[in-house]
Design a protein around this motif. Structure first.
Motif, PDB file in Angstrom:
ATOM      1  N   THR A   1       0.825  -1.206   0.000  1.00 25.21           N
ATOM      2  CA  THR A   1       0.000   0.000   0.000  1.00 25.21           C
ATOM      3  C   THR A   1       0.862   1.259   0.000  1.00 25.21           C
ATOM      4  N   ASN A   2       1.998   1.180  -0.724  1.00 23.55           N
ATOM      5  CA  ASN A   2       2.877   2.342  -0.896  1.00 23.55           C
ATOM      6  C   ASN A   2       3.489   2.793   0.422  1.00 23.55           C
TER       7      ASN A   2
ATOM      8  N   ALA B   1      -6.407  -8.632  -1.303  1.00 22.15           N
ATOM      9  CA  ALA B   1      -6.881  -7.729  -0.257  1.00 22.15           C
ATOM     10  C   ALA B   1      -6.337  -8.102   1.108  1.00 22.15           C
ATOM     11  N   ASN B   2      -5.894  -9.364   1.260  1.00 20.61           N
ATOM     12  CA  ASN B   2      -5.284  -9.822   2.505  1.00 20.61           C
ATOM     13  C   ASN B   2      -4.363 -10.984   2.171  1.00 20.61           C
ATOM     14  N   THR B   3      -3.674 -11.515   3.170  1.00 24.68           N
ATOM     15  CA  THR B   3      -2.679 -12.555   2.887  1.00 24.68           C
ATOM     16  C   THR B   3      -3.326 -13.839   2.386  1.00 24.68           C
ATOM     17  N   ALA B   4      -4.500 -14.176   2.894  1.00 27.57           N
ATOM     18  CA  ALA B   4      -5.168 -15.393   2.429  1.00 27.57           C
ATOM     19  C   ALA B   4      -5.536 -15.280   0.954  1.00 27.57           C
ATOM     20  N   ALA B   5      -6.076 -14.136   0.553  1.00 22.03           N
ATOM     21  CA  ALA B   5      -6.429 -13.930  -0.854  1.00 22.03           C
ATOM     22  C   ALA B   5      -5.185 -13.926  -1.729  1.00 22.03           C
ATOM     23  N   ALA B   6      -4.113 -13.310  -1.246  1.00 16.91           N
ATOM     24  CA  ALA B   6      -2.863 -13.269  -2.013  1.00 16.91           C
ATOM     25  C   ALA B   6      -2.305 -14.668  -2.208  1.00 16.91           C
TER      26      ALA B   6
ATOM     27  N   ALA C   1       6.077 -17.315  -7.765  1.00 21.84           N
ATOM     28  CA  ALA C   1       4.858 -16.528  -7.974  1.00 21.84           C
ATOM     29  C   ALA C   1       4.718 -15.519  -6.852  1.00 21.84           C
ATOM     30  N   ILE C   2       4.459 -14.275  -7.227  1.00 26.47           N
ATOM     31  CA  ILE C   2       4.102 -13.230  -6.263  1.00 26.47           C
ATOM     32  C   ILE C   2       2.630 -12.927  -6.466  1.00 26.47           C
ATOM     33  N   GLY C   3       1.808 -13.357  -5.509  1.00 27.51           N
ATOM     34  CA  GLY C   3       0.382 -13.093  -5.588  1.00 27.51           C
ATOM     35  C   GLY C   3       0.006 -11.910  -4.718  1.00 27.51           C
ATOM     36  N   LEU C   4      -0.911 -11.082  -5.196  1.00 25.35           N
ATOM     37  CA  LEU C   4      -1.401  -9.919  -4.451  1.00 25.35           C
ATOM     38  C   LEU C   4      -2.898 -10.066  -4.218  1.00 25.35           C
TER      39      LEU C   4
ATOM     40  N   LYS D   1      -4.588  -3.141   4.310  1.00 26.58           N
ATOM     41  CA  LYS D   1      -5.324  -3.085   3.060  1.00 26.58           C
ATOM     42  C   LYS D   1      -4.913  -4.132   2.034  1.00 26.58           C
ATOM     43  N   THR D   2      -3.687  -4.657   2.125  1.00 23.55           N
ATOM     44  CA  THR D   2      -3.137  -5.470   1.049  1.00 23.55           C
ATOM     45  C   THR D   2      -2.368  -6.654   1.602  1.00 23.55           C
ATOM     46  N   GLY D   3      -2.407  -7.762   0.875  1.00 23.65           N
ATOM     47  CA  GLY D   3      -1.592  -8.919   1.208  1.00 23.65           C
ATOM     48  C   GLY D   3      -0.739  -9.326   0.022  1.00 23.65           C
TER      49      GLY D   3
END
Length: 722
Positions: A163-164, A253-258, A248-251, A184-186
């Motif tokens: 998230t910058n 909304a949270n770590t589970a989704a990533a 693989a780098i997955g992104l 905000k991000t995973g």
């Protein structure tokens, strides 16, 4: 740029097959919170990739042999700082980004390959990067070869700055993966075959690269709480028996989704995902124009294709029409100091750059992209009073708030060029034109005075700004007529005529020191080009008489159809600028922005900074290749197609091997007289700069047509006749 306490190691560490390459996993979290201060990597990117699809909502960049910033969920928000490969033989460590032998090439579409060879010729690493068009994943296919006959171990090290903001992330080991997240991000890092050891730590203290550099061993810390975290995974690669790994780098909304995203992307073979990405871009390229015959060589035609793709990739997928200036953070902008945190500026939308991008895409045949840009500027960016902000996040939220009249005028010009005269567009055009007419500076200075001109460092009366304002008002009048607003049309045309009549007094000096004949100055602070008013140029530069400072912005008066190319003042002003700010490099002739420009690296090559005192000449603005494109458009207007073709050739020579084009190239002021900074080659300025790529496309088609293709006919007819 990041001030770690260790060499810039970020990635795959290869440790020889030695006992205890990894220590037992402790139960405690990693020590050393919060880690070192986070910052971003240098801006000289050699690759920029994404998928054509909206579902593939992630972008990556390459820099110095490594994966650099990854953007998610939009192009104003970097989320990952780096992914590297670090190589160790058990006695010492090396990193992919530090190797002197680095090669990068664009394969098909926006798929890239980096080849790195160890300085001691002990190992070779080839990495291929692509994004998954079905989801927000960056995939890396790595082949590692031992050149010594001895085995190595390979560690992947990812530095998330979610998230910058890299100061508030947390990380932990979960199953066969390592993940990081904030509010905000995973982000998740996975491998196929899976990691054999995993660790989470704090940058510069307990992260994997620091551990391995110091001891050759990795402590498997299970987690790292809030701070500047780094995650590490040991791969199965040794360079002899096992040579390949896919990351693989997955992104999300949270770590589970990533983590779900990364795992889904790795279900299919890397090659299948890469082909799907390439099909998307091939389909896009079939819908636009191929390279024109004005581009003679394979390298030029490849660069043309790359430029089309770079511009298309610069559009945000959640906010249609929002094209950023560059996926980079040059110099001080990448340091995450309080005044620049979260980082902004270049990975924002600037209306002026967006106009340049849109006209480049229009030249290449992507009319719909140009139309989306107009709709975005008038529908999302435009403020209630009618002006457009200096720049904005992709969602339209202003970042910097200075008034630049060209950024309100150019959207009008673009709308008219596209023939967008519908009621909705007219409503935005009307507000913009009325803002221009009613604008006054802080001291009551009337339009076309501008709080900032196109280089954004000075207020005053600028030929380039006034050219855009005049053209914008004439174009607004044309749109007004189409909407039955004849009174508005008359007002706009009358103002445009007055602004042109006043232009000579405001911007042409007849008594300046650079020529005995009249010439355009860069700008005036007082609206009188014969006054010897002095101002400091900024960026540690000098204080000069306004008549001593020139730039080539007056060429917009010709490009936009307001002045003839053979006008005596235009011709003499070209002589003045060529003498004062042009320099011929082995690559070609290029120009500085203006006399004694200071926006560029320091004298010794260190990054630009704004903190140095006036008059110190600590920083030096270098040459801007896109200005050769502007000059080429003038050459065409002046009937010299051969010279314009030469400018096009020169502009194409400044690209990297990955087909990225820079903001600036080195000039006659090599840092401290050192070798290794060849004039005409890219600096560490913003790269790829979308404006440079757009200028290349526009000039290629203008040379092909033998005329300046983006000149508004309505403006030319009004001032010069049809």
């Amino acid at each position: 740029m990041r001030e770690f306490l260790y060499p810039a190691l970020a990635g795959l560490l290869v440790t020889g097959l030695i006992p205890a390459a990894a220590a037992a996993a402790p139960s405690a979290d990693a020590p050393g919170a919060p880690g070192t201060h986070p910052s971003w990597l240098p801006a000289n990117k050699t690759g920029f990739g994404t998928a054509r699809s909206q579902a593939g909502n992630v972008w990556f960049t390459l820099q110095a042999g490594q994966l650099s910033e990854v953007y998610y969920p939009d192009l104003s928000t970097p989320a990952i700082r780096s992914l590297n490969f670090v190589v160790s033989d058990g006695r010492g460590a090396t990193v992919d980004a530090d190797a002197k032998s680095q090669q990068v090439r664009r394969l098909d579409g926006l798929t890239y390959e980096q080849t790195i060879t160890d300085d001691q010729h002990r190992w070779k690493l080839k990495k291929t990067y692509v994004t998954d068009p079905a989801r927000a994943t960056v995939l890396v296919s790595a082949d590692f070869q031992s050149l010594t006959g001895k085995p190595f171990g390979v560690y992947a090290v990812m530095d998330p700055d979610l998230t910058n903001d890299g100061s508030d992330d947390s990380a932990n080991v979960t199953g066969d993966a390592v993940v990081a997240g904030d509010a905000k991000t995973g982000a998740a890092l996975t491998a196929k075959p899976g990691f054999t050891h995993k660790s989470a730590g704090y940058a510069g203290v307990s992260d994997g690269r620091t551990q391995l550099t110091k001891t050759g061993k990795l402590v498997d810390y299970p987690s790292a709480a809030k701070g500047n975290v780094v995650v590490t995974g040991q791969t199965t690669v040794d360079g002899l028996r096992t040579k390949h790994v896919d990351l693989a780098i997955g992104l999300g909304a949270n770590t589970a989704a990533a983590l779900d995203t990364a795992r889904l992307s790795q279900r299919a073979p890397f090659e299948a995902v890469a082909k799907a990405n390439e099909r998307g871009w091939r389909g896009y390229l079939r819908d636009v124009k191929g390279a024109p015959d004005s581009l003679k060589t394979k390298q030029e035609r490849d660069l043309y294709e790359a430029s089309v793709l770079m511009l298309a990739a610069s559009e945000d997928k959640l906010h249609p029409g929002a094209f950023i200036a560059s996926p980079s953070m040059p110099w001080r902008f990448g340091n995450n100091d309080p005044e620049w945190s979260p980082s902004g500026t270049y990975h924002l939308v600037w209306p002026r750059d967006l106009y340049q991008i849109a006209t480049g895409m229009l030249a290449a045949g992507d009319r719909r992209a140009a139309e989306r840009a107009v709709d975005y500027m008038f529908g999302t960016q435009q403020r209630p009073d009618g002006h457009l902000p200096q720049n904005s996040h992709v969602n339209g939220t202003p970042y910097w708030t200075s008034i630049q009249l060209d950024e309100t005028a150019f959207p009008i010009v673009l709308a008219q060029q596209l023939g967008k005269k519908d009621a909705k567009t007219w409503a935005g055009v009307r507000k913009a034109a009325d803002f221009i007419l009613g604008y006054k500076g802080e001291k009551g200075q009337p339009s076309p005075y501008s709080q900032q001109e196109r280089w954004e460092e000075q207020d005053g009366w600028s030929p380039s700004t006034i050219a855009s304002v005049i053209a914008g008002l004439v174009c607004a009048a044309d749109i007004a007529k189409a909407n039955g607003a004849s009174a508005d049309a008359a007002r706009y045309l009358a103002a445009a005529d007055k602004f042109k009549a006043d232009l000579a007094k405001q911007t042409i000096t007849t008594n300046g020191p650079l020529s005995k004949d009249p010439y355009f100055v860069r700008l005036t602070k007082d609206g009188d080009a014969n006054n010897g008013t002095k101002y400091n140029l900024g960026n540690s530069s000098l204080t000069k008489d306004q008549r001593e400072v020139t730039d080539a912005g007056f060429l917009d008066l010709v490009r936009l159809g307001i002045y003839r190319a053979d006008d005596p003042v235009i011709v003499n002003s070209i002589k003045v600028t060529d003498s004062d700010i042009a320099f011929t490099t082995p690559t070609g002739q290029f120009w500085h922005r203006y006399s004694l420009d200071g926006y560029g690296e320091q004298a010794d090559g260190k990054p630009w900074d704004y903190t140095y005192p006036a008059e110190s000449r600590t920083t030096f603005g270098r040459l801007w290749p896109l200005l050769a494109g502007e000059r080429g458009e003038y050459d065409l207007a002046n009937g010299d197609r051969a010279m314009a073709a030469k400018r096009l050739r020169d502009l194409g020579r400044v690209s990297s091997s990955g087909d990225t084009m820079p903001e600036q190239v080195w000039d006659q002021n090599a840092p401290s007289g050192q070798t290794g900074f060849p004039p005409g080659t890219p600096t560490a300025s913003a790269t790829p700069l979308a404006w440079t790529h757009a200028q290349y496309l526009r000039l290629a088609w203008s040379v092909q047509a033998g005329t300046v293709i983006e000149q508004p006919r309505v403006v030319r007819c009004h001032f010069l006749g049809c």
